[in-house]
Design a protein around this motif. Structure first.
Motif, mmCIF file in Angstrom:
data_model
loop_
_atom_site.group_PDB
_atom_site.id
_atom_site.type_symbol
_atom_site.label_atom_id
_atom_site.label_comp_id
_atom_site.label_asym_id
_atom_site.label_seq_id
_atom_site.Cartn_x
_atom_site.Cartn_y
_atom_site.Cartn_z
ATOM 1 N N ALA A 124 0.815 10.759 -6.330
ATOM 2 C CA ALA A 124 1.756 9.765 -6.848
ATOM 3 C C ALA A 124 0.995 8.584 -7.443
ATOM 4 O O ALA A 124 1.413 7.990 -8.437
ATOM 5 N N LEU A 125 -0.128 8.237 -6.830
ATOM 6 C CA LEU A 125 -1.099 7.322 -7.415
ATOM 7 C C LEU A 125 -2.445 8.043 -7.451
ATOM 8 O O LEU A 125 -2.745 8.850 -6.571
ATOM 9 N N ARG A 126 -3.257 7.737 -8.435
ATOM 10 C CA ARG A 126 -4.609 8.273 -8.445
ATOM 11 C C ARG A 126 -5.369 7.816 -7.201
ATOM 12 O O ARG A 126 -5.089 6.747 -6.642
ATOM 13 N N HIS A 127 -6.367 8.599 -6.819
ATOM 14 C CA HIS A 127 -7.126 8.277 -5.605
ATOM 15 C C HIS A 127 -7.838 6.939 -5.707
ATOM 16 O O HIS A 127 -8.070 6.265 -4.689
ATOM 17 N N ASP A 128 -8.188 6.510 -6.930
ATOM 18 C CA ASP A 128 -8.929 5.262 -7.098
ATOM 19 C C ASP A 128 -8.023 4.070 -7.395
ATOM 20 O O ASP A 128 -8.510 2.977 -7.702
ATOM 21 N N HIS A 129 -6.719 4.261 -7.296
ATOM 22 C CA HIS A 129 -5.803 3.121 -7.439
ATOM 23 C C HIS A 129 -5.965 2.220 -6.224
ATOM 24 O O HIS A 129 -6.021 2.699 -5.089
ATOM 25 N N PRO A 130 -6.050 0.918 -6.407
ATOM 26 C CA PRO A 130 -6.297 0.017 -5.268
ATOM 27 C C PRO A 130 -5.279 0.143 -4.141
ATOM 28 O O PRO A 130 -5.625 -0.076 -2.975
ATOM 29 N N ALA A 131 -4.027 0.511 -4.463
ATOM 30 C CA ALA A 131 -2.984 0.573 -3.444
ATOM 31 C C ALA A 131 -2.900 1.924 -2.757
ATOM 32 O O ALA A 131 -2.196 2.057 -1.751
ATOM 33 N N ASP A 132 -3.601 2.928 -3.270
ATOM 34 C CA ASP A 132 -3.541 4.267 -2.659
ATOM 35 C C ASP A 132 -4.411 4.300 -1.413
ATOM 36 O O ASP A 132 -5.622 4.070 -1.476
ATOM 37 N N VAL A 133 -3.797 4.608 -0.262
ATOM 38 C CA VAL A 133 -4.556 4.652 0.997
ATOM 39 C C VAL A 133 -4.638 6.075 1.546
ATOM 40 O O VAL A 133 -5.071 6.277 2.675
ATOM 41 N N GLY A 134 -4.231 7.065 0.746
ATOM 42 C CA GLY A 134 -4.437 8.462 1.117
ATOM 43 C C GLY A 134 -3.286 9.067 1.891
ATOM 44 O O GLY A 134 -2.207 8.489 2.033
ATOM 45 N N GLY A 135 -3.564 10.268 2.406
ATOM 46 C CA GLY A 135 -2.556 11.017 3.136
ATOM 47 C C GLY A 135 -2.167 10.341 4.433
ATOM 48 O O GLY A 135 -2.954 9.604 5.039
ATOM 49 N N ILE A 136 -0.944 10.634 4.890
ATOM 50 C CA ILE A 136 -0.422 10.019 6.111
ATOM 51 C C ILE A 136 -0.048 11.095 7.122
ATOM 52 O O ILE A 136 0.277 12.231 6.761
ATOM 53 N N GLY A 137 -0.127 10.740 8.403
ATOM 54 C CA GLY A 137 0.331 11.629 9.457
ATOM 55 C C GLY A 137 -0.799 12.392 10.112
ATOM 56 O O GLY A 137 -1.952 11.962 10.121
ATOM 57 N N HIS A 138 -0.471 13.569 10.653
ATOM 58 C CA HIS A 138 -1.444 14.356 11.407
ATOM 59 C C HIS A 138 -2.655 14.732 10.564
ATOM 60 O O HIS A 138 -3.776 14.800 11.073
ATOM 61 N N THR A 139 -2.460 14.978 9.279
ATOM 62 C CA THR A 139 -3.565 15.325 8.396
ATOM 63 C C THR A 139 -3.954 14.153 7.499
ATOM 64 O O THR A 139 -4.627 14.340 6.478
ATOM 65 N N GLY A 140 -3.565 12.961 7.869
ATOM 66 C CA GLY A 140 -3.786 11.798 7.030
ATOM 67 C C GLY A 140 -5.125 11.119 7.255
ATOM 68 O O GLY A 140 -5.946 11.528 8.078
ATOM 69 N N THR A 141 -5.329 10.044 6.507
ATOM 70 C CA THR A 141 -6.545 9.250 6.613
ATOM 71 C C THR A 141 -6.405 8.218 7.730
ATOM 72 O O THR A 141 -5.286 7.834 8.123
ATOM 73 N N ALA A 142 -7.538 7.745 8.212
ATOM 74 C CA ALA A 142 -7.509 6.675 9.220
ATOM 75 C C ALA A 142 -6.873 5.427 8.644
ATOM 76 O O ALA A 142 -6.161 4.691 9.345
ATOM 77 N N THR A 143 -7.108 5.170 7.366
ATOM 78 C CA THR A 143 -6.543 3.979 6.718
ATOM 79 C C THR A 143 -5.024 4.015 6.743
ATOM 80 O O THR A 143 -4.362 3.062 7.192
ATOM 81 N N PRO A 197 0.820 -1.206 0.000
ATOM 82 C CA PRO A 197 0.000 0.000 0.000
ATOM 83 C C PRO A 197 0.857 1.260 0.000
ATOM 84 O O PRO A 197 1.996 1.263 0.488
ATOM 85 N N VAL A 198 0.273 2.337 -0.529
ATOM 86 C CA VAL A 198 0.991 3.598 -0.672
ATOM 87 C C VAL A 198 0.230 4.711 0.041
ATOM 88 O O VAL A 198 -0.913 5.025 -0.312
ATOM 89 N N ALA A 199 0.856 5.289 1.050
ATOM 90 C CA ALA A 199 0.353 6.503 1.694
ATOM 91 C C ALA A 199 1.168 7.675 1.168
ATOM 92 O O ALA A 199 2.280 7.497 0.665
ATOM 93 N N SER A 200 0.643 8.879 1.278
ATOM 94 C CA SER A 200 1.330 10.021 0.671
ATOM 95 C C SER A 200 1.448 11.188 1.630
ATOM 96 O O SER A 200 0.559 11.442 2.449
ATOM 97 N N THR A 201 2.550 11.906 1.505
ATOM 98 C CA THR A 201 2.718 13.186 2.177
ATOM 99 C C THR A 201 1.946 14.240 1.390
ATOM 100 O O THR A 201 1.383 13.965 0.331
ATOM 101 N N GLN A 202 1.938 15.479 1.890
ATOM 102 C CA GLN A 202 1.296 16.546 1.132
ATOM 103 C C GLN A 202 1.955 16.702 -0.241
ATOM 104 O O GLN A 202 1.274 16.837 -1.262
ATOM 105 N N ALA A 203 3.284 16.673 -0.287
ATOM 106 C CA ALA A 203 3.984 16.860 -1.557
ATOM 107 C C ALA A 203 3.856 15.648 -2.461
ATOM 108 O O ALA A 203 3.976 15.759 -3.680
ATOM 109 N N GLY A 204 3.596 14.472 -1.867
ATOM 110 C CA GLY A 204 3.523 13.249 -2.650
ATOM 111 C C GLY A 204 2.130 12.858 -3.086
ATOM 112 O O GLY A 204 1.967 11.914 -3.876
ATOM 113 N N LYS A 205 1.116 13.552 -2.595
ATOM 114 C CA LYS A 205 -0.258 13.189 -2.953
ATOM 115 C C LYS A 205 -0.455 13.338 -4.458
ATOM 116 O O LYS A 205 -0.123 14.370 -5.043
#
Length: 658
Positions: free
Chosen positions: A297-316, A287-295
């Motif tokens: 890197a995969l489209r939002h609907d890519h199966p491996a994209d789990v969204g932003g990470i960290g304080h402003t990230g997704t629960a996933t 799976p791929v999580a992203s920083t603000q600068a990296g968001k």
């Protein structure tokens, strides 16, 4: 017979001022990567004062200044059409740097802008923009005027007098925020300095703000320049491959991982490694999580994209981070927002593998370093794993894809607009925009509460749609950066819609480049969200026991506080006074119509909306991870005492990754 250079006997020379020589040199510099060649410095922004008007200003006239390269003459610089230097007129020096940074990011760091200012305040106004560029590893060339090298009078206007050092000027403020700094005190000193400046601007590992301070007398001084200084020069942007030993260690780390997680940073975008990352995840299912600068890197609907990470990230993403046994950073700095101030990666057995083009970043968090270009490193890692049969356990893949689906339901709930006649919340504004845009649209933001909502909720549809500057989180970045992005996309038909999303606090910091957008007839789409204060810091203030003090834009009350009625400030009227067409929206339905109209507009257009404070049900999901903002250790007010108790609990969970 042409004169020859005293430095290079037999080499023909051209007599130009230092400023004319610099502009002519810049117009002939190119970058090359993967067979693609483009101008390194494609235009120069400028505000003129006595410190640069007769030097760089006059040189730009000689170089055929003008956005399209029209106007002006060849003059002594000998510029043909291909070597003209377009000029862009700014209104604020800091904003000109932001525009140049937006241009550089949209150009993949392969093309940049120069920024020239006068001496004194013009030069010091560059500092914030320079810091932003350097922190985000984005190239911009700064050409501030400087006080006289020959010191005909001492002091001169705007000179900083330092009793212990005669060679210090205010331009020295730019040293710590520049990746390269030089002061050109003699014309001939420009030759090595200019070459070093280009080296740094084109260096994928060392780029950032580059400053050449130009004393005003030296700018206008003539010199016999060797003709070879003005030859076209290509700067190859390298893609360093990983060391074989580091690559083998990385392969072993990945193969032994049971719960790996990729943290995608801005280096993926700078390297144009998105397709390579997609191929790597297709092979490994990591799976791929992203920083603000990296968001993105995969489209939002890519199966491996789990969204932003960290304080402003997704629960996933954050839950995966807490249980990961291997965190694979790619092109990220691992800032405190990403690591939740050292509390996010909680698995006692967690280890880090960091693919980064700089050794400095690759060794963070005691990681196994894989020092390489992101695309080259991912290609090598994919190939090395291909014959060894690695893929995550299907149960792990099922776990994160299920969690991703659950998070999407939370996004839908935040975006929902059950009452079309109501005033929209901030997240509903994003939802209406989300329903409107395609992969062509680009969103720009930098500060306030919007970055948190966007990182958690926005559905990124293309590699460059999501443009949130969060390395420096600089209020006032959005409008000028949008202009830079529009300039980088110039020539495309139809032109890509570019949205600058700002709150009222950010707008009041730096609205002046609206005038530039109007002057250039750029179809900037500005969305102003009015909530009468600093919403983000207001919420943070409440959480740390500061009781939202000084965060609302309101009249003073009888006790001297700021709890009176909202200030009668009309930001829509202000934007209109600067030349924008303004669409006011008061309801969800109004806003839906206004956003659609703005997207189709051919000129600069503003959508103004006052937002409603959301309730706990309709608002965005709360922060899924902590962020360290120290709370008063001793206080008499109950709010601060309670906040400190919570702070102490969070700090106890911090760990050093060794």
């Amino acid at each position: 017979m042409s004169p020859t250079s005293p430095a290079n006997p037999g080499c023909p020379t051209r007599r130009l001022t230092t400023a004319q020589a610099l502009v002519a040199f810049l117009a002939r510099q190119y970058t090359e990567r993967d067979g693609r060649r483009q101008r390194l410095i494609s235009a120069t922004w400028g505000i003129f004062g006595h410190g640069n008007v007769a030097g760089i200003g006059q040189a730009l006239v000689e170089a055929g200044g003008g956005r399209s390269g029209s106007g002006g003459g060849n003059g002594g610089a000998g510029n043909g059409a291909a070597h003209r230097m377009p000029y862009l007129q700014g209104r604020n020096e800091q904003a000109m740097v932001h525009a140049a940074v937006g241009y550089a990011r949209q150009s993949g760091r392969l093309s940049a802008h120069a920024v020239t200012t006068s001496i004194g305040p013009g030069a010091t106004n560059l500092v914030t923009g320079a810091a932003l560029a350097t922190i985000n590893r984005l190239p911009v060339l700064l050409l501030p005027g400087d006080t006289f090298a020959t010191r005909p009078a001492d002091p001169v206007l705007q000179q900083l007098e330092v009793e212990y050092a005669g060679d210090v000027s205010v331009n020295d403020c730019l040293r710590p925020v520049s990746r390269y700094f030089d002061r050109i005190t003699r014309p001939e000193a420009l030759i090595p300095a200019a070459l070093q400046a280009m080296r740094v601007l084109a260096d994928p590992a060392g780029t950032g703000a580059v400053t050449l301070a130009l004393p005003q007398d030296v700018q206008a001084e003539a010199y016999d320049w060797p003709e070879e200084f003005f030859a076209e020069r290509d700067w190859h942007v390298r893609r360093p491959a990983p060391d074989a030993h580091e690559l083998e260690a990385a392969v072993r780390a990945v193969r032994s991982a049971r719960r790996p997680l990729i943290v995608a940073g801005g280096g993926i975008r700078h390297s144009a490694a998105e397709e390579t990352l997609a191929a790597f995840t297709a092979a490994t299912r990591i799976p791929v999580a992203s920083t603000q600068a990296g968001k993105g890197a995969l489209r939002h609907d890519h199966p491996a994209d789990v969204g932003g990470i960290g304080h402003t990230g997704t629960a996933t993403a954050d839950e995966l981070a807490r249980t990961a046994d291997l965190v694979i950073g790619i092109g990220t700095r691992f800032s405190d927002f990403t690591t939740a101030s050292g509390t996010l990666f909680a698995n006692p057995a967690v280890r880090f593998l960091h693919l980064n083009i700089t050794g400095f970043d690759a060794h963070k968090l005691a990681a196994l370093p894989l020092v390489a270009d992101a695309r080259a490193g991912l290609e090598a890692l994919t190939a090395a794993l291909a014959g060894r049969g690695y893929r995550v356990d299907p149960a792990y893949e099922t776990e994160y894809t299920g969690a991703k689906e659950a998070w999407e339901e939370r996004v839908e709930a935040s975006f929902a607009t059950p009452d079309p006649t109501a005033r929209p919340t901030q997240t509903q504004v994003l939802g209406l925009l989300d329903a409107l845009v395609t992969e062509d649209d680009i969103l720009i933001n930098a500060a306030g509460s919007l970055p948190g909502d966007l990182h958690k909720l926005w559905r990124t549809r293309s590699r460059d749609q999501y443009h949130v500057e969060y390395g420096y989180s600089c209020m006032g970045y959005e409008i000028p950066a949008a202009i830079g992005v529009l300039l980088a996309a110039e020539g495309r038909t139809p032109r890509r819609p570019v949205w600058a999303l700002v709150g009222d606090g950010t707008y009041l910091m730096n609205p002046t480049e609206i005038v530039t957008a109007v002057q250039e007839n750029l179809p900037l789409k500005l969305v102003i969200l009015q909530n009468h204060g600093y919403a983000s810091i207001g919420g943070l203030s409440e959480s740390v026991g500061a009781e939202r003090f000084g965060t609302a834009y309101r009249h003073r009350d009888a006790d001297g506080g700021f709890t009176g009625p909202p200030l009668p400030v009309d930001l829509a009227a202000n934007a209109a006074s600067l030349g924008m067409r303004v669409l006011r929206a008061t309801t969800v339905d109004d806003l839906r119509t206004a956003l659609s109209e703005a997207r189709d507009a051919g000129g600069p257009t503003c959508v103004y909306v006052e937002t409603e404070t959301p309730d706990t049900v309709s608002g965005p999901p709360p922060a899924q991870a902590w962020w360290d903002v120290p709370v008063a250790e001793t206080a008499s007010r109950p709010a601060a005492v309670k906040a400190r108790e919570g702070y102490d609990r969070q700090v106890a969970a911090r760990r050093r990754h060794l």
